[in-house]
Design an enzyme around this catalytic site. Structure first.
Site, short mmCIF file in Angstrom:
data_model
loop_
_atom_site.label_atom_id
_atom_site.label_comp_id
_atom_site.label_asym_id
_atom_site.label_seq_id
_atom_site.Cartn_x
_atom_site.Cartn_y
_atom_site.Cartn_z
N GLU A 1 -3.33 -14.93 1.56
CA GLU A 1 -2.11 -15.01 2.37
C GLU A 1 -1.68 -16.48 2.50
O GLU A 1 -2.50 -17.38 2.32
CB GLU A 1 -2.40 -14.50 3.80
CG GLU A 1 -3.08 -13.16 3.87
CD GLU A 1 -2.10 -12.02 3.85
OE1 GLU A 1 -0.92 -12.24 4.17
OE2 GLU A 1 -2.50 -10.91 3.47
N ALA B 1 9.09 4.95 7.45
CA ALA B 1 9.68 4.00 8.41
C ALA B 1 9.38 2.59 7.93
O ALA B 1 8.24 2.28 7.58
CB ALA B 1 9.09 4.22 9.80
N LYS C 1 -14.39 -5.78 9.01
CA LYS C 1 -14.86 -4.67 8.16
C LYS C 1 -16.33 -4.36 8.46
O LYS C 1 -16.72 -3.19 8.48
CB LYS C 1 -14.69 -5.04 6.69
CG LYS C 1 -13.22 -5.13 6.29
CD LYS C 1 -13.10 -5.77 4.93
CE LYS C 1 -11.66 -5.91 4.50
NZ LYS C 1 -11.53 -6.82 3.35
N GLY D 1 -4.96 -4.29 -3.45
CA GLY D 1 -3.99 -3.97 -4.49
C GLY D 1 -3.36 -2.62 -4.23
O GLY D 1 -3.96 -1.74 -3.61
N VAL E 1 0.83 -1.20 0.00
CA VAL E 1 0.00 0.00 0.00
C VAL E 1 0.87 1.26 0.00
O VAL E 1 0.62 2.20 -0.77
CB VAL E 1 -0.98 0.00 1.20
CG1 VAL E 1 -1.83 1.25 1.20
CG2 VAL E 1 -1.86 -1.23 1.16
N ILE F 1 -12.69 1.11 -2.90
CA ILE F 1 -14.08 1.61 -3.00
C ILE F 1 -14.29 2.71 -1.96
O ILE F 1 -14.03 2.48 -0.78
CB ILE F 1 -15.10 0.48 -2.74
CG1 ILE F 1 -14.82 -0.72 -3.63
CG2 ILE F 1 -16.52 0.98 -2.93
CD1 ILE F 1 -15.71 -1.92 -3.32
N GLY G 1 -1.51 -14.31 -5.50
CA GLY G 1 -1.28 -13.24 -4.52
C GLY G 1 -2.56 -12.70 -3.91
O GLY G 1 -2.56 -11.69 -3.22
N LYS H 1 -7.43 -2.32 8.93
CA LYS H 1 -8.76 -2.69 9.46
C LYS H 1 -8.64 -3.43 10.79
O LYS H 1 -9.51 -3.32 11.64
CB LYS H 1 -9.54 -3.51 8.46
CG LYS H 1 -9.06 -4.94 8.28
CD LYS H 1 -9.12 -5.39 6.87
CE LYS H 1 -7.76 -5.78 6.41
NZ LYS H 1 -7.52 -5.89 5.02
N1 LIG Z 1 -2.34 -5.00 0.38
C1 LIG Z 1 -3.57 -4.58 0.16
O1 LIG Z 1 -4.09 -4.69 -0.95
C2 LIG Z 1 -4.35 -3.93 1.27
C3 LIG Z 1 -5.69 -3.53 1.03
C4 LIG Z 1 -6.40 -2.88 2.02
C5 LIG Z 1 -5.80 -2.65 3.26
N2 LIG Z 1 -4.52 -3.08 3.47
C6 LIG Z 1 -3.91 -2.80 4.77
O2 LIG Z 1 -2.81 -1.93 4.58
C7 LIG Z 1 -1.82 -2.19 5.57
C8 LIG Z 1 -0.50 -2.46 4.88
O3 LIG Z 1 -0.63 -3.60 4.06
P1 LIG Z 1 0.47 -3.99 2.97
O4 LIG Z 1 -0.17 -5.03 2.12
O5 LIG Z 1 1.02 -2.77 2.33
O6 LIG Z 1 1.58 -4.67 3.91
P2 LIG Z 1 3.09 -5.01 3.52
O7 LIG Z 1 3.26 -5.08 2.04
O8 LIG Z 1 3.47 -6.17 4.34
O9 LIG Z 1 3.90 -3.72 4.03
C9 LIG Z 1 4.05 -3.42 5.38
C10 LIG Z 1 5.10 -2.34 5.51
O10 LIG Z 1 5.22 -1.97 6.88
C11 LIG Z 1 6.57 -2.10 7.29
N3 LIG Z 1 6.53 -2.56 8.69
C12 LIG Z 1 5.89 -3.63 9.18
N4 LIG Z 1 6.05 -3.72 10.52
C13 LIG Z 1 6.85 -2.68 10.86
C14 LIG Z 1 7.39 -2.21 12.08
N5 LIG Z 1 7.16 -2.85 13.24
N6 LIG Z 1 8.15 -1.09 12.07
C15 LIG Z 1 8.38 -0.43 10.89
N7 LIG Z 1 7.88 -0.83 9.71
C16 LIG Z 1 7.13 -1.94 9.69
C17 LIG Z 1 7.20 -3.10 6.36
O11 LIG Z 1 8.59 -2.87 6.30
P3 LIG Z 1 9.52 -3.66 5.25
O12 LIG Z 1 9.13 -3.13 3.89
O13 LIG Z 1 10.89 -3.31 5.59
O14 LIG Z 1 9.18 -5.10 5.42
C18 LIG Z 1 6.49 -2.76 5.05
O15 LIG Z 1 7.12 -1.68 4.40
C19 LIG Z 1 -2.37 -3.35 6.40
O16 LIG Z 1 -3.01 -2.85 7.54
C20 LIG Z 1 -3.36 -4.00 5.47
O17 LIG Z 1 -4.39 -4.69 6.16
C21 LIG Z 1 -3.78 -3.69 2.51
#
Ligand SMILES: NC(=O)c1ccc[n+]([C@@H]2O[C@H](COP(=O)([O-])OP(=O)(O)OC[C@H]3O[C@@H](n4cnc5c(N)ncnc54)[C@H](OP(=O)(O)O)[C@@H]3O)[C@@H](O)[C@H]2O)c1
Length: 436
Positions: free
Chosen positions: A194, A48, A209, A306, A19, A141, A191, A110
């Site tokens: 999980e 960060a 949600k 995404g 994200v 959305i 993808g 969430k």
């Molecule tokens: N992916 C989606 O499509 C999607 C959709 C809706 C909502 N979300 C929500 O958006 C959020 C992020 O999701 P994502 O898919 O982007 O996750 P992600 O790809 O796993 O990215 C998480 C990021 O946070 C960093 N991080 C994790 N723990 C940390 C900590 N303790 N200290 C500092 N940095 C930390 C990670 O660092 P590194 O890069 O160094 O590992 C990474 O950059 C989640 O809450 C998820 O539920 C995601």
């Protein structure tokens, strides 16, 4: 570049993963357009992350990195914090600390909102700051903004949604003939799911949600663990095929509905009419159908996850946070339950029609025993179909649909049927919703 409104709004990111990467990509592509359109010029000052050596791609390669969250939370050159790291802790602590510093927070998380929404909203209200979370529910959305603003004048009576893209993808694959295990494996390969899919396939992500949407739509504060939740793991291709034959599709729905006796709240696989708009929501998409007094039915559909879809929701929130900062005001956050909000009713009292699939050994009197048990529990049957005779000693499927009955009565009937000696497998039970 500076916006008409003044200096850029400086954004600090907690997390630069899927994200976070989408957010910086959108700002890289559209920063000028956003500034012209909204009067808010957004710039990302740093992010960060956990592993600064990890390879980043696209616009993320240009973002200065830190491993110290204080370099975002306490930094005087950060105006707005975007929490895009996920998980409960330390995300919750970081959000509270940013708000206490007077920095508005945008989050896509969430899980933290479902568990700690009230605490976070109260902290925002106390600090006279903002917390925005469009991306946390249904990714791209704009359902949160719709409930908060678009429908602010209306009284919502029902909200029904496909709130989890992974399960929608799996159910669509099963409808096309795959079994559950191979559909899940496909989703993981693409993808969409999980490595540990429990939260998605168990319905818990959808319940998280639904709790957030319920707060906005009805003013009712509810913890997701109070929402009756059932996932898709017990569904078989036979059940999906029966649904087709009966004119339905199976979708994992989150349902929140004003009913006699309170607010009905549940997440479960559901038979819905094949011609309803929600029935044709494809692949990993999300959709929410809202009924409200003045407007009637509206449907919101799109990509629920995404990098770019979710990133676009985050950026929309950053624009709003930036606008409020410029204007010196904060949005009103719903910190507590609103007066007159409906109370969540006991799951046992929620009424729906049901589909039941039994696998029985063929012997005289089995159907009579089954119908007697339903009658004893005051559940009236709509259709009973004993499918083609299997060659002995194979068990025979019996497919039943019922009229509307309370969930409690159905549960009692199914437990009694489960004890019949002729039953060859645990029964399948799926609610039927004749949606408007
Ligand atoms: N992916 C989606 O499509 C999607 C959709 C809706 C909502 N979300 C929500 O958006 C959020 C992020 O999701 P994502 O898919 O982007 O996750 P992600 O790809 O796993 O990215 C998480 C990021 O946070 C960093 N991080 C994790 N723990 C940390 C900590 N303790 N200290 C500092 N940095 C930390 C990670 O660092 P590194 O890069 O160094 O590992 C990474 O950059 C989640 O809450 C998820 O539920 C995601």
């Amino acid at each position: 570049m500076s916006s008409a409104g003044g200096n850029p709004i400086r954004v600090g990111l907690l997390g630069l993963g899927t994200v976070g990467g989408g957010v910086v990509e959108i700002l890289h592509r559209h920063r000028r357009l956003i500034a012209e359109r909204s009067g808010v010029d957004l710039t990302v000052v740093r992010a960060a992350v956990r592993s600064p050596r990890k390879k980043r791609t696209g616009a993320a390669t240009d973002v200065p990195l830190t491993t110290d969250p204080a370099a975002i939370l306490d930094a005087p050159d950060v105006d707005v914090v975007a929490e895009l790291m996920g998980g409960i802790e330390p995300a919750r602590a970081h959000i509270l600390r940013a708000l206490a510093q007077g920095k508005p927070v945008v989050t896509a998380n969430k899980a933290v909102l479902a568990a700690h929404r009230t605490e976070i909203f109260r902290a925002a209200a106390k600090a006279r700051s903002d917390v925005f979370f469009e991306a946390a529910v249904c990714g791209g959305i704009p359902i949160i903004r719709t409930l908060r603003e678009g429908l602010a004048s209306d009284r919502i009576t029902e909200l029904v949604g496909i709130l989890n893209g992974t399960t929608n993808y799996i159910l669509e694959a099963m409808r096309a003939g795959a079994d559950y295990a191979s559909a899940l494996k496909d989703a993981q390969g693409l993808g969409f799911a999980e490595a540990d899919p429990t939260l998605d396939v168990g319905g818990h992500d959808a319940a998280d949600k639904l709790a957030i949407l319920t707060h906005l739509a009805f003013g009712t504060v509810v913890s997701p663990d109070r929402i009756a939740t059932e996932g898709i793991t017990a569904l078989t291709p036979d059940v999906l095929a029966d649904a087709e034959r009966l004119g339905y599709r199976v979708k994992l729905l989150g349902i929140a509905r004003r009913a006699e006796g309170g607010l009905e709240l549940r997440v479960h696989p559901t038979f819905i009419p094949a011609e309803h708009a929600l029935a044709s929501v494809p692949g990993a998409y999300n959709a929410v159908a809202v009924q409200s007094d003045a407007l009637g039915t509206t449907l919101y559909q799109g990509a629920g996850a995404g990098a770019l879809p979710t990133g676009s929701s985050v950026v929309a929130d950053l624009i709003e946070a930036g606008r409020n900062l410029r204007a010196g005001l904060s949005g009103r956050v719903l910190a507590t339950q609103t007066a007159g909000a409906p109370r969540v009713m006991s799951a046992d009292k929620a009424r729906s029609a049901y589909y039941v699939r039994l696998l029985v050994r063929e012997q005289p009197g089995v159907l009579a025993a089954v119908t007697r048990i339903f009658a004893q529990n005051k559940v009236s049957l709509a259709t009973v179909l004993q499918r083609e005779r299997g060659a002995e000693p194979h068990p025979v499927p019996v497919v039943i649909t019922t009229h509307r009955a309370p969930a409690g009565a159905m549960g009692r009937a199914l437990r009694a049927i489960g004890k019949l000696e002729a039953l060859q497998a645990p029964p399948h039970l799926v609610p039927i919703e004749e949606l408007k």
